[in-house]
Design a protein around this motif. Structure first.
Motif, PDB file in Angstrom:
ATOM      1  N   GLU A  99      26.211  49.264 -51.857  1.00 29.79           N
ATOM      2  CA  GLU A  99      25.694  50.291 -50.965  1.00 29.79           C
ATOM      3  C   GLU A  99      24.700  51.132 -51.751  1.00 29.79           C
ATOM      4  OE1 GLU A  99      28.869  52.533 -49.144  1.00 29.79           O
ATOM      5  OE2 GLU A  99      30.050  50.716 -48.845  1.00 29.79           O
ATOM      6  N   PRO A 100      23.735  51.738 -51.090  1.00 27.95           N
ATOM      7  CA  PRO A 100      22.721  52.544 -51.790  1.00 27.95           C
ATOM      8  C   PRO A 100      23.343  53.641 -52.650  1.00 27.95           C
ATOM      9  CG  PRO A 100      22.118  52.236 -49.486  1.00 27.95           C
ATOM     10  CD  PRO A 100      23.506  51.699 -49.644  1.00 27.95           C
ATOM     11  N   GLY A 101      22.734  53.852 -53.812  1.00 25.12           N
ATOM     12  CA  GLY A 101      23.169  54.924 -54.705  1.00 25.12           C
ATOM     13  C   GLY A 101      24.542  54.714 -55.316  1.00 25.12           C
ATOM     14  N   GLY A 102      25.034  53.500 -55.289  1.00 23.16           N
ATOM     15  CA  GLY A 102      26.343  53.220 -55.878  1.00 23.16           C
ATOM     16  C   GLY A 102      27.522  53.680 -55.034  1.00 23.16           C
ATOM     17  N   ALA A 103      27.288  53.955 -53.753  1.00 21.29           N
ATOM     18  CA  ALA A 103      28.353  54.471 -52.879  1.00 21.29           C
ATOM     19  C   ALA A 103      29.542  53.520 -52.771  1.00 21.29           C
ATOM     20  CB  ALA A 103      27.787  54.775 -51.490  1.00 21.29           C
ATOM     21  N   HIS A 104      29.312  52.229 -52.982  1.00 22.22           N
ATOM     22  CA  HIS A 104      30.414  51.261 -52.893  1.00 22.22           C
ATOM     23  C   HIS A 104      31.516  51.543 -53.913  1.00 22.22           C
ATOM     24  CE1 HIS A 104      27.211  49.698 -55.462  1.00 22.22           C
ATOM     25  NE2 HIS A 104      28.145  49.083 -56.167  1.00 22.22           N
ATOM     26  N   HIS A 105      31.193  52.235 -54.984  1.00 19.76           N
ATOM     27  CA  HIS A 105      32.191  52.571 -55.998  1.00 19.76           C
ATOM     28  C   HIS A 105      33.100  53.719 -55.564  1.00 19.76           C
ATOM     29  CE1 HIS A 105      30.682  49.812 -58.975  1.00 19.76           C
ATOM     30  NE2 HIS A 105      29.466  50.245 -58.745  1.00 19.76           N
ATOM     31  N   TYR A 106      32.752  54.377 -54.481  1.00 21.35           N
ATOM     32  CA  TYR A 106      33.496  55.560 -54.047  1.00 21.35           C
ATOM     33  C   TYR A 106      34.299  55.340 -52.773  1.00 21.35           C
ATOM     34  CZ  TYR A 106      30.811  57.536 -57.739  1.00 21.35           C
ATOM     35  OH  TYR A 106      30.272  57.767 -58.975  1.00 21.35           O
ATOM     36  N   ARG A 107      34.235  54.135 -52.193  1.00 22.92           N
ATOM     37  CA  ARG A 107      35.133  53.847 -51.070  1.00 22.92           C
ATOM     38  C   ARG A 107      36.557  53.855 -51.598  1.00 22.92           C
ATOM     39  NH1 ARG A 107      31.924  49.206 -50.098  1.00 22.92           N
ATOM     40  NH2 ARG A 107      33.774  47.980 -50.491  1.00 22.92           N
ATOM     41  N   THR A 108      37.481  54.240 -50.769  1.00 24.31           N
ATOM     42  CA  THR A 108      38.854  54.352 -51.243  1.00 24.31           C
ATOM     43  C   THR A 108      39.779  53.360 -50.552  1.00 24.31           C
ATOM     44  OG1 THR A 108      39.355  56.087 -49.641  1.00 24.31           O
ATOM     45  CG2 THR A 108      38.590  56.801 -51.819  1.00 24.31           C
ATOM     46  N   ILE A 109      40.841  53.036 -51.251  1.00 22.78           N
ATOM     47  CA  ILE A 109      41.915  52.194 -50.756  1.00 22.78           C
ATOM     48  C   ILE A 109      43.151  52.577 -51.565  1.00 22.78           C
ATOM     49  CG2 ILE A 109      41.439  50.317 -52.361  1.00 22.78           C
ATOM     50  CD1 ILE A 109      42.253  48.313 -50.214  1.00 22.78           C
ATOM     51  N   SER A 110      44.284  52.642 -50.929  1.00 24.36           N
ATOM     52  CA  SER A 110      45.505  52.958 -51.669  1.00 24.36           C
ATOM     53  C   SER A 110      45.877  51.757 -52.547  1.00 24.36           C
ATOM     54  CB  SER A 110      46.647  53.278 -50.709  1.00 24.36           C
ATOM     55  OG  SER A 110      47.058  52.103 -50.024  1.00 24.36           O
ATOM     56  N   LEU A 111      46.618  52.034 -53.587  1.00 23.87           N
ATOM     57  CA  LEU A 111      47.069  50.954 -54.456  1.00 23.87           C
ATOM     58  C   LEU A 111      47.947  49.984 -53.668  1.00 23.87           C
ATOM     59  CD1 LEU A 111      47.205  49.582 -57.190  1.00 23.87           C
ATOM     60  CD2 LEU A 111      49.052  51.158 -57.813  1.00 23.87           C
ATOM     61  N   GLU A 112      48.769  50.499 -52.775  1.00 26.14           N
ATOM     62  CA  GLU A 112      49.640  49.635 -51.977  1.00 26.14           C
ATOM     63  C   GLU A 112      48.822  48.719 -51.065  1.00 26.14           C
ATOM     64  OE1 GLU A 112      52.614  47.473 -50.891  1.00 26.14           O
ATOM     65  OE2 GLU A 112      52.744  48.955 -52.483  1.00 26.14           O
ATOM     66  N   LYS A 113      47.792  49.251 -50.420  1.00 25.08           N
ATOM     67  CA  LYS A 113      46.935  48.437 -49.557  1.00 25.08           C
ATOM     68  C   LYS A 113      46.179  47.406 -50.394  1.00 25.08           C
ATOM     69  CE  LYS A 113      45.042  47.535 -45.544  1.00 25.08           C
ATOM     70  NZ  LYS A 113      45.795  46.926 -44.464  1.00 25.08           N
ATOM     71  N   ALA A 114      45.681  47.813 -51.548  1.00 25.39           N
ATOM     72  CA  ALA A 114      44.990  46.880 -52.442  1.00 25.39           C
ATOM     73  C   ALA A 114      45.938  45.758 -52.861  1.00 25.39           C
ATOM     74  CB  ALA A 114      44.461  47.611 -53.672  1.00 25.39           C
ATOM     75  N   ARG A 115      47.170  46.123 -53.188  1.00 30.46           N
ATOM     76  CA  ARG A 115      48.163  45.119 -53.586  1.00 30.46           C
ATOM     77  C   ARG A 115      48.411  44.128 -52.447  1.00 30.46           C
ATOM     78  NH1 ARG A 115      51.728  48.316 -55.656  1.00 30.46           N
ATOM     79  NH2 ARG A 115      51.140  47.949 -57.808  1.00 30.46           N
ATOM     80  N   GLN A 116      48.528  44.621 -51.215  1.00 31.20           N
ATOM     81  CA  GLN A 116      48.728  43.732 -50.063  1.00 31.20           C
ATOM     82  C   GLN A 116      47.560  42.764 -49.907  1.00 31.20           C
ATOM     83  OE1 GLN A 116      49.235  46.385 -46.752  1.00 31.20           O
ATOM     84  NE2 GLN A 116      51.307  46.969 -47.347  1.00 31.20           N
ATOM     85  N   LYS A 117      46.351  43.277 -50.030  1.00 36.65           N
ATOM     86  CA  LYS A 117      45.155  42.441 -49.891  1.00 36.65           C
ATOM     87  C   LYS A 117      45.091  41.391 -51.001  1.00 36.65           C
ATOM     88  CE  LYS A 117      43.184  44.200 -46.282  1.00 36.65           C
ATOM     89  NZ  LYS A 117      43.053  43.373 -45.088  1.00 36.65           N
ATOM     90  N   ILE A 118      45.424  41.789 -52.208  1.00 34.34           N
ATOM     91  CA  ILE A 118      45.382  40.865 -53.342  1.00 34.34           C
ATOM     92  C   ILE A 118      46.479  39.803 -53.208  1.00 34.34           C
ATOM     93  CG2 ILE A 118      45.789  40.712 -55.845  1.00 34.34           C
ATOM     94  CD1 ILE A 118      42.905  41.564 -54.975  1.00 34.34           C
ATOM     95  N   GLN A 119      47.652  40.193 -52.741  1.00 27.22           N
ATOM     96  CA  GLN A 119      48.708  39.207 -52.510  1.00 27.22           C
ATOM     97  C   GLN A 119      48.279  38.205 -51.438  1.00 27.22           C
ATOM     98  OE1 GLN A 119      51.991  41.842 -51.638  1.00 27.22           O
ATOM     99  NE2 GLN A 119      52.573  42.027 -53.794  1.00 27.22           N
ATOM    100  N   GLU A 120      47.612  38.689 -50.404  1.00 27.63           N
ATOM    101  CA  GLU A 120      47.083  37.798 -49.361  1.00 27.63           C
ATOM    102  C   GLU A 120      46.060  36.834 -49.960  1.00 27.63           C
ATOM    103  OE1 GLU A 120      44.014  38.192 -45.633  1.00 27.63           O
ATOM    104  OE2 GLU A 120      45.427  39.827 -45.919  1.00 27.63           O
TER     105      GLU A 120
END
Length: 176
Positions: free
Chosen positions: A139-160
């Motif tokens: 995303e412009p200006g590096g905004a992609h680094h600032y989107r948020t996700i909980s660790l639990e949601k990230a873990r679910q996505k990674i397990q998937e």
């Protein structure tokens, strides 16, 4: 056979430290992009997803007078170099195959050319998949680094994603 899963990587304290710093949501999203692209390109999906998940763990924080300085970051960035080193060390600690760890680290090293001198560098298919996956999420200006996700949601996505890699299946929906 996979020696280390994405879930094992995500659960490691070193990975969590640097993924939080560089953007957990971005890392997870790029891992999914890399997985999809790897299936299209005939690239090892496990290595692609691992490299994509870890591609930004070498990020430094560039501040001027207490404010994020994107221009200073772009001018002085070498995060791919530091990230390749960190990823390699982490993967070896976790028990990854040494040849796979090296290939993943090289894909991280070459996912961006922001630090390279001008000129062309030939990249292999894995390196191109990781680079393209990262570009798909930028995303412009590096905004992609600032989107948020909980660790639990990230873990679910990674397990998937681990399950998809094991089965060689395509993801059915948008990831993050």
């Amino acid at each position: 056979m996979r020696k280390v899963t994405l879930s094992e990587i995500l659960d490691h304290p070193i990975a969590q430290k640097y993924l939080k710093r560089s953007g957990m949501a971005h890392a997870v999203s790029v891992a999914y992009h890399a997985y999809r692209l790897s299936l299209q390109e005939g690239v090892d999906s496990d290595r692609a997803a691992k490299a994509a998940l870890l591609h930004d763990i070498g990020h430094y924080e560039w501040y001027t007078d207490g404010e994020w300085d994107y221009e200073e970051y772009k001018k002085n960035d070498i995060h791919a170099i530091k990230g390749a080193e960190r990823a390699h060390k982490l993967l070896i600690r976790l028990g990854e195959d040494r040849a796979a760890a090296k290939e993943i680290a090289l894909a991280i090293l070459l996912h961006t050319d922001s630090y390279l001198p001008d000129g062309q560098l030939t990249k292999n298919s894995l390196q191109m998949v990781v680079k393209r996956a990262d570009e798909l999420d930028e995303e412009p200006g590096g905004a992609h680094h600032y989107r948020t996700i909980s660790l639990e949601k990230a873990r679910q996505k990674i397990q998937e994603l681990d399950r998809l890699i094991e089965k060689g299946e395509r993801p059915l929906k948008r990831t993050v």
